[in-house]
Write a protein that holds these residues in place. Structure first.
Motif, PDB file in Angstrom:
ATOM      1  N   GLY A 110      12.088 -13.384  11.453  1.00 42.16           N
ATOM      2  CA  GLY A 110      13.315 -13.860  10.823  1.00 42.16           C
ATOM      3  C   GLY A 110      13.411 -13.476   9.357  1.00 42.16           C
ATOM      4  O   GLY A 110      14.399 -13.785   8.697  1.00 42.16           O
ATOM      5  N   ASN A 111      12.396 -12.789   8.838  1.00 42.12           N
ATOM      6  CA  ASN A 111      12.359 -12.436   7.416  1.00 42.12           C
ATOM      7  C   ASN A 111      12.484 -10.931   7.210  1.00 42.12           C
ATOM      8  O   ASN A 111      11.956 -10.148   7.995  1.00 42.12           O
ATOM      9  N   ASP A 112      13.134 -10.561   6.106  1.00 45.03           N
ATOM     10  CA  ASP A 112      13.157  -9.158   5.701  1.00 45.03           C
ATOM     11  C   ASP A 112      11.774  -8.813   5.166  1.00 45.03           C
ATOM     12  O   ASP A 112      11.272  -9.484   4.270  1.00 45.03           O
ATOM     13  N   PRO A 113      11.143  -7.775   5.703  1.00 41.09           N
ATOM     14  CA  PRO A 113       9.806  -7.410   5.234  1.00 41.09           C
ATOM     15  C   PRO A 113       9.871  -6.641   3.921  1.00 41.09           C
ATOM     16  O   PRO A 113      10.866  -5.985   3.627  1.00 41.09           O
ATOM     17  N   ASP A 114       8.813  -6.739   3.124  1.00 42.27           N
ATOM     18  CA  ASP A 114       8.681  -5.883   1.950  1.00 42.27           C
ATOM     19  C   ASP A 114       8.040  -4.576   2.406  1.00 42.27           C
ATOM     20  O   ASP A 114       8.699  -3.565   2.502  1.00 42.27           O
ATOM     21  N   THR A 115       6.767  -4.619   2.709  1.00 45.38           N
ATOM     22  CA  THR A 115       6.042  -3.442   3.166  1.00 45.38           C
ATOM     23  C   THR A 115       5.346  -3.791   4.470  1.00 45.38           C
ATOM     24  O   THR A 115       4.620  -4.774   4.537  1.00 45.38           O
ATOM     25  N   ILE A 116       5.586  -2.984   5.490  1.00 47.77           N
ATOM     26  CA  ILE A 116       4.926  -3.177   6.777  1.00 47.77           C
ATOM     27  C   ILE A 116       3.889  -2.073   6.934  1.00 47.77           C
ATOM     28  O   ILE A 116       4.206  -0.894   6.791  1.00 47.77           O
ATOM     29  N   ASP A 117       2.671  -2.466   7.222  1.00 47.30           N
ATOM     30  CA  ASP A 117       1.576  -1.526   7.415  1.00 47.30           C
ATOM     31  C   ASP A 117       1.317  -1.372   8.906  1.00 47.30           C
ATOM     32  O   ASP A 117       1.219  -2.363   9.618  1.00 47.30           O
ATOM     33  N   HIS A 118       1.249  -0.127   9.362  1.00 44.01           N
ATOM     34  CA  HIS A 118       0.792   0.167  10.718  1.00 44.01           C
ATOM     35  C   HIS A 118      -0.737   0.238  10.633  1.00 44.01           C
ATOM     36  O   HIS A 118      -1.287   1.182  10.067  1.00 44.01           O
ATOM     37  N   ILE A 119      -1.396  -0.758  11.148  1.00 48.30           N
ATOM     38  CA  ILE A 119      -2.835  -0.922  10.958  1.00 48.30           C
ATOM     39  C   ILE A 119      -3.621   0.313  11.397  1.00 48.30           C
ATOM     40  O   ILE A 119      -4.526   0.747  10.706  1.00 48.30           O
ATOM     41  N   ASN A 120      -3.233   0.905  12.529  1.00 48.40           N
ATOM     42  CA  ASN A 120      -3.976   2.071  13.025  1.00 48.40           C
ATOM     43  C   ASN A 120      -3.474   3.387  12.428  1.00 48.40           C
ATOM     44  O   ASN A 120      -3.962   4.449  12.774  1.00 48.40           O
ATOM     45  N   GLY A 121      -2.474   3.317  11.548  1.00 47.82           N
ATOM     46  CA  GLY A 121      -1.974   4.513  10.882  1.00 47.82           C
ATOM     47  C   GLY A 121      -0.985   5.325  11.692  1.00 47.82           C
ATOM     48  O   GLY A 121      -0.520   6.357  11.235  1.00 47.82           O
ATOM     49  N   ARG A 146       1.503  -5.351  10.225  1.00 45.46           N
ATOM     50  CA  ARG A 146       1.158  -6.453   9.327  1.00 45.46           C
ATOM     51  C   ARG A 146       2.012  -6.344   8.069  1.00 45.46           C
ATOM     52  O   ARG A 146       2.312  -5.255   7.584  1.00 45.46           O
ATOM     53  N   ASP A 147       2.408  -7.487   7.560  1.00 42.93           N
ATOM     54  CA  ASP A 147       3.107  -7.557   6.286  1.00 42.93           C
ATOM     55  C   ASP A 147       2.053  -7.336   5.217  1.00 42.93           C
ATOM     56  O   ASP A 147       1.048  -8.046   5.168  1.00 42.93           O
ATOM     57  N   ALA A 148       2.236  -6.314   4.404  1.00 42.19           N
ATOM     58  CA  ALA A 148       1.212  -5.959   3.430  1.00 42.19           C
ATOM     59  C   ALA A 148       1.866  -5.675   2.086  1.00 42.19           C
ATOM     60  O   ALA A 148       3.019  -5.276   2.016  1.00 42.19           O
ATOM     61  N   SER A 149       1.106  -5.864   1.045  1.00 45.84           N
ATOM     62  CA  SER A 149       1.573  -5.443  -0.276  1.00 45.84           C
ATOM     63  C   SER A 149       1.475  -3.923  -0.344  1.00 45.84           C
ATOM     64  O   SER A 149       0.815  -3.283   0.490  1.00 45.84           O
ATOM     65  N   ILE A 150       2.106  -3.340  -1.332  1.00 43.43           N
ATOM     66  CA  ILE A 150       1.995  -1.892  -1.530  1.00 43.43           C
ATOM     67  C   ILE A 150       0.526  -1.517  -1.722  1.00 43.43           C
ATOM     68  O   ILE A 150       0.053  -0.511  -1.192  1.00 43.43           O
ATOM     69  N   LYS A 151      -0.207  -2.355  -2.450  1.00 45.50           N
ATOM     70  CA  LYS A 151      -1.634  -2.098  -2.668  1.00 45.50           C
ATOM     71  C   LYS A 151      -2.395  -2.106  -1.346  1.00 45.50           C
ATOM     72  O   LYS A 151      -3.178  -1.198  -1.067  1.00 45.50           O
ATOM     73  N   GLU A 152      -2.163  -3.124  -0.519  1.00 49.13           N
ATOM     74  CA  GLU A 152      -2.863  -3.205   0.770  1.00 49.13           C
ATOM     75  C   GLU A 152      -2.511  -2.006   1.658  1.00 49.13           C
ATOM     76  O   GLU A 152      -3.370  -1.448   2.331  1.00 49.13           O
ATOM     77  N   ASN A 153      -1.237  -1.624   1.627  1.00 50.49           N
ATOM     78  CA  ASN A 153      -0.805  -0.480   2.427  1.00 50.49           C
ATOM     79  C   ASN A 153      -1.489   0.803   1.962  1.00 50.49           C
ATOM     80  O   ASN A 153      -1.926   1.617   2.771  1.00 50.49           O
TER      81      ASN A 153
END
Length: 191
Positions: free
Chosen positions: A88-99, A110-117
């Motif tokens: 229900g939320n607009d995501p900031d950065t979504i990371d595809h865990i397996n790339g 996963r919802d991730a920060s730019i740093k985590e991504n």
């Protein structure tokens, strides 16, 4: 750069069906209210339902491999639409865990920060050592290891062997909270 706002989550759920185990989106049947008001709205809905309802949606990859599709004349990336539908939320950065940018299974997003991504990237095509942040210094005849954390370069050290440089770089990745997948070979992403 701010992400494009997504349509309302309820509207997305009316238009699309998501399969979390496969990561695929499918078009749902539409009624006349989903089309511009006119005397032809029922005909448009019937045509859409005959030609599109139940078929896979958002299945076209863009130039970087992310799946995309159109809603009401605007293009969106599938993983962002999926995140909004589920949370229900607009995501900031979504990371595809397996790339893999086309793997939109819920367990892979996963919802991730730019740093985590950025700490879950694949190995660059131009890398020659086989390890992110490890390169040969021909003048010193040593392998140098470093990484970038919060926009600054962190020096890990210089090493005689590639193996020692790689081990030191991997230890530094763990220390700074990099994802375990960071530095995976690009070849794994297409499989």
């Amino acid at each position: 750069m701010a992400a494009k706002p997504l349509p309302d989550a309820d509207l997305l759920r009316q238009l699309l069906r998501y399969e979390p185990d496969t990561g695929k989106l499918f078009w749902r049947e539409r009624n006349a209210s989903h089309f511009p008001p006119s005397k032809h709205a029922k005909t448009f809905a019937a045509t859409f339902n005959r030609e599109m309802a139940g078929k896979e949606a958002f299945a076209s990859p863009n130039g970087t491999g992310y799946l995309q599709g159109w809603i009401k004349g605007r293009k969106y990336r599938a993983h962002r639409v999926i995140w909004k539908m589920v949370t229900g939320n607009d995501p900031d950065t979504i990371d595809h865990i397996n790339g893999k940018p086309d793997d939109n299974r819920w367990c892979n997003l996963r919802d991730a920060s730019i740093k985590e991504n950025s700490q879950n990237k694949s190995l660059s095509k131009i890398n020659k050592s086989g390890t992110c942040g490890v390169f040969w210094l021909s003048r010193a005849q040593r392998w140098k290891a470093m990484l970038t954390v919060d926009g600054r370069n962190v020096y890990v050290g210089q090493f005689i062997s590639l193996e020692d440089a790689t081990l030191a770089r991997k230890a530094a990745e763990r220390e700074y909270g990099f994802h375990p997948n960071h530095g995976r070979p690009k070849a794994q992403e297409g499989k």
